[in-house]
Write a protein that holds these residues in place. Structure first.
Motif, PDB file in Angstrom:
ATOM      1  N   ASP A  71       0.893  -1.248   0.036  1.00 40.43           N
ATOM      2  CA  ASP A  71      -0.144   0.050  -0.090  1.00 40.43           C
ATOM      3  C   ASP A  71       0.756   1.405   0.002  1.00 40.43           C
ATOM      4  O   ASP A  71       1.713   1.531   1.051  1.00 40.43           O
ATOM      5  N   THR A  72       0.857   1.967  -1.157  1.00 42.55           N
ATOM      6  CA  THR A  72       1.506   3.242  -1.091  1.00 42.55           C
ATOM      7  C   THR A  72       0.991   4.352  -0.377  1.00 42.55           C
ATOM      8  O   THR A  72       1.746   5.338  -0.175  1.00 42.55           O
ATOM      9  N   GLY A  73      -0.089   4.187   0.162  1.00 46.95           N
ATOM     10  CA  GLY A  73      -0.750   5.553   0.700  1.00 46.95           C
ATOM     11  C   GLY A  73      -1.306   6.440  -0.329  1.00 46.95           C
ATOM     12  O   GLY A  73      -1.759   7.712  -0.022  1.00 46.95           O
ATOM     13  N   LEU A  74      -1.113   6.295  -1.504  1.00 47.40           N
ATOM     14  CA  LEU A  74      -1.718   7.133  -2.553  1.00 47.40           C
ATOM     15  C   LEU A  74      -2.753   6.914  -3.284  1.00 47.40           C
ATOM     16  O   LEU A  74      -3.053   5.396  -3.515  1.00 47.40           O
ATOM     17  N   CYS A  75      -3.677   7.467  -3.853  1.00 49.18           N
ATOM     18  CA  CYS A  75      -4.746   7.262  -4.603  1.00 49.18           C
ATOM     19  C   CYS A  75      -4.468   7.009  -6.113  1.00 49.18           C
ATOM     20  O   CYS A  75      -4.748   8.098  -6.787  1.00 49.18           O
ATOM     21  N   ASN A  76      -3.574   6.101  -6.470  1.00 46.48           N
ATOM     22  CA  ASN A  76      -3.063   5.975  -7.835  1.00 46.48           C
ATOM     23  C   ASN A  76      -4.191   5.836  -8.897  1.00 46.48           C
ATOM     24  O   ASN A  76      -4.038   6.427  -9.877  1.00 46.48           O
ATOM     25  N   ASN A  84      -3.061  10.098  -7.609  1.00 48.76           N
ATOM     26  CA  ASN A  84      -1.533  10.163  -7.014  1.00 48.76           C
ATOM     27  C   ASN A  84      -1.490  11.095  -5.660  1.00 48.76           C
ATOM     28  O   ASN A  84      -0.448  11.273  -5.254  1.00 48.76           O
ATOM     29  N   LYS A  85      -2.489  11.407  -5.187  1.00 48.38           N
ATOM     30  CA  LYS A  85      -2.598  12.299  -3.961  1.00 48.38           C
ATOM     31  C   LYS A  85      -2.630  11.383  -2.670  1.00 48.38           C
ATOM     32  O   LYS A  85      -2.957  10.143  -3.029  1.00 48.38           O
ATOM     33  N   PRO A 112     -10.729   4.592  -2.661  1.00 51.55           N
ATOM     34  CA  PRO A 112      -9.356   4.858  -2.837  1.00 51.55           C
ATOM     35  C   PRO A 112      -8.490   3.696  -3.404  1.00 51.55           C
ATOM     36  O   PRO A 112      -7.445   4.118  -3.987  1.00 51.55           O
ATOM     37  N   GLU A 113      -9.150   2.558  -2.981  1.00 47.80           N
ATOM     38  CA  GLU A 113      -8.018   1.339  -3.642  1.00 47.80           C
ATOM     39  C   GLU A 113      -8.318   1.231  -5.192  1.00 47.80           C
ATOM     40  O   GLU A 113      -7.148   0.975  -5.900  1.00 47.80           O
ATOM     41  N   THR A 114      -9.421   1.443  -5.738  1.00 50.19           N
ATOM     42  CA  THR A 114      -9.669   1.330  -7.022  1.00 50.19           C
ATOM     43  C   THR A 114      -9.976   2.538  -7.981  1.00 50.19           C
ATOM     44  O   THR A 114      -9.574   2.400  -9.247  1.00 50.19           O
ATOM     45  N   GLY A 115     -10.044   3.577  -7.081  1.00 51.94           N
ATOM     46  CA  GLY A 115     -10.433   4.982  -7.925  1.00 51.94           C
ATOM     47  C   GLY A 115     -11.830   5.140  -8.353  1.00 51.94           C
ATOM     48  O   GLY A 115     -12.221   5.929  -9.053  1.00 51.94           O
ATOM     49  N   ARG A 116     -12.729   4.007  -8.321  1.00 51.97           N
ATOM     50  CA  ARG A 116     -14.031   4.118  -8.726  1.00 51.97           C
ATOM     51  C   ARG A 116     -15.050   4.931  -7.693  1.00 51.97           C
ATOM     52  O   ARG A 116     -14.760   4.891  -6.502  1.00 51.97           O
TER      53      ARG A 116
END
Length: 135
Positions: A71-76, A84-85, A112-116
């Motif tokens: 987990d990068t902690g970013l909203c990729n 990417n925030k 935030p995991e999927t961006g959906r």
């Protein structure tokens, strides 16, 4: 005042105060506050979200995440300016309206995991200690 009248008055006042307390509790039940999010997959805590009310609608922001491996902690995968925030600080819940005593819907939530982005429905448990959030 005789003993019977005093007892009757005391019972009546006790009942009246109980009713006011129950009405007051029901009126203040709201998702507004700070909540720990729990994963549907493994039942573990995922983070902390603060929900507030503005203009009669609910909004929610991630305050903290509990990082996992990979987990990068970013909203990729998030859309637009959220891409990417850092997830902490993101407003993930927007524009949710109350539709009944313990239910809110009509807005959107971002995973935030999927961006959906999903339409959201929030239901509060009868005791006010748990939120069920469905996207």
């Amino acid at each position: 005042m005789n003993q019977y009248k005093k007892y009757t008055l005391a019972v009546f006042m006790g009942l009246l105060l109980s009713i006011f307390a129950a009405v007051s509790f029901a009126a203040t039940m709201s998702p507004v506050g700070t909540w720990t999010t729990i994963s549907n997959k493994d039942g573990k805590s995922r983070g902390i979200v603060r929900i507030w009310k503005s203009g009669g609608k609910l909004y929610g922001k991630v305050l903290k995440i509990y990082k996992r491996k990979c987990d990068t902690g970013l909203c990729n995968n998030c859309p637009g300016g959220m891409k990417n925030k850092p997830v902490p600080g993101l407003t993930i819940l927007r524009g949710v309206k109350q539709v009944s005593k313990n239910e809110w819907s009509g807005g959107h939530i971002i995973d935030p995991e999927t961006g959906r982005t999903y339409r959201v429905k929030i239901t509060m448990s009868p005791n006010g200690k748990r939120l069920i959030v469905r996207g």
